[in-house]
Design a protein around this motif. Structure first.
Motif, short mmCIF file in Angstrom:
data_model
loop_
_atom_site.label_atom_id
_atom_site.label_comp_id
_atom_site.label_asym_id
_atom_site.label_seq_id
_atom_site.Cartn_x
_atom_site.Cartn_y
_atom_site.Cartn_z
N LEU A 35 38.51 5.60 2.00
CA LEU A 35 37.23 6.09 2.49
C LEU A 35 37.06 5.74 3.97
N THR A 83 34.72 13.16 -3.37
CA THR A 83 33.80 12.55 -4.33
C THR A 83 32.39 12.48 -3.73
N ARG A 85 30.65 9.87 -3.28
CA ARG A 85 30.65 8.72 -2.36
C ARG A 85 31.29 9.11 -1.02
N GLU A 86 32.42 9.79 -1.06
CA GLU A 86 33.06 10.24 0.17
C GLU A 86 32.17 11.22 0.92
N ALA A 89 29.49 9.35 2.73
CA ALA A 89 30.04 8.67 3.91
C ALA A 89 30.36 9.66 5.02
N GLU A 115 24.72 6.30 -2.91
CA GLU A 115 26.12 5.94 -3.19
C GLU A 115 26.53 4.56 -2.69
N PHE A 116 25.78 3.99 -1.77
CA PHE A 116 26.17 2.74 -1.13
C PHE A 116 25.05 1.71 -1.22
N GLU A 120 26.71 -2.27 2.07
CA GLU A 120 27.74 -1.27 2.36
C GLU A 120 27.26 -0.27 3.41
N GLN A 121 25.99 0.08 3.38
CA GLN A 121 25.43 1.00 4.38
C GLN A 121 25.60 0.43 5.79
#
Length: 153
Positions: A35, A83, A85-86, A89, A115-116, A120-121
């Motif tokens: 990612l 995905t 999540r991808e 991002a 998703e994050f 993580e963000q």
């Protein structure tokens, strides 16, 4: 293309050390390597940084990334190869890389938030900031990417 400076980073060793330390922090960020490399490649495409496009596409290929996902990255919004999540991002990457145009829209942040985690963000946002800095160094000073040598026929 002619390089404007050779090894531009050598002129600011303290800043270079800080950038390397930031890059090292991503190894333990909890973000997936694949990612992170997709994010780096997408930002580099937007910024037109040949050096970084070469580097990150090569890294992704060596890590076993599917070639079609590399080819389709410019059109990720129209592709089913990524995905959720991808996609979140990549949307955040585009929003922040084009910040003056986008203003970091709520829709992109909402997708990111879904998703994050908050940590993580923040880590992803640092990653996006870092690749944009690398792009500006390499593209701004016209760092050439390695030349490919074709096998003799």
């Amino acid at each position: 293309m002619t390089a404007r400076l050779n090894n531009a980073q050598s002129y600011a060793p303290e800043a270079m050390q800080a950038m390397i330390a930031l890059e090292e922090s991503f190894k333990t960020s909890g973000l997936e390597q694949n990612l992170m490399d997709l994010v780096r490649l997408r930002a580099s495409q937007i910024n037109g940084c040949a050096f970084c496009i070469y580097m990150h596409s090569t890294e992704l290929r060596h890590a076993g990334e599917d070639e079609m996902r590399l080819y389709m990255l410019n059109a990720w919004r129209e592709s089913t190869l990524y995905t959720p999540r991808e996609r979140a991002a990549l949307g955040w990457t585009e929003a922040l890389t084009r910040l003056s145009e986008t203003g970091a829209p709520d829709a992109d942040y909402d997708a990111l938030k879904a998703e994050f985690s908050e940590a993580e963000q923040v880590k992803l946002t640092f990653l996006i900031g870092a690749i944009n800095t690398w792009n500006r160094l390499q593209a701004g000073f016209r760092a050439p990417h390695p030349a490919l040598r074709r096998a003799a026929a």
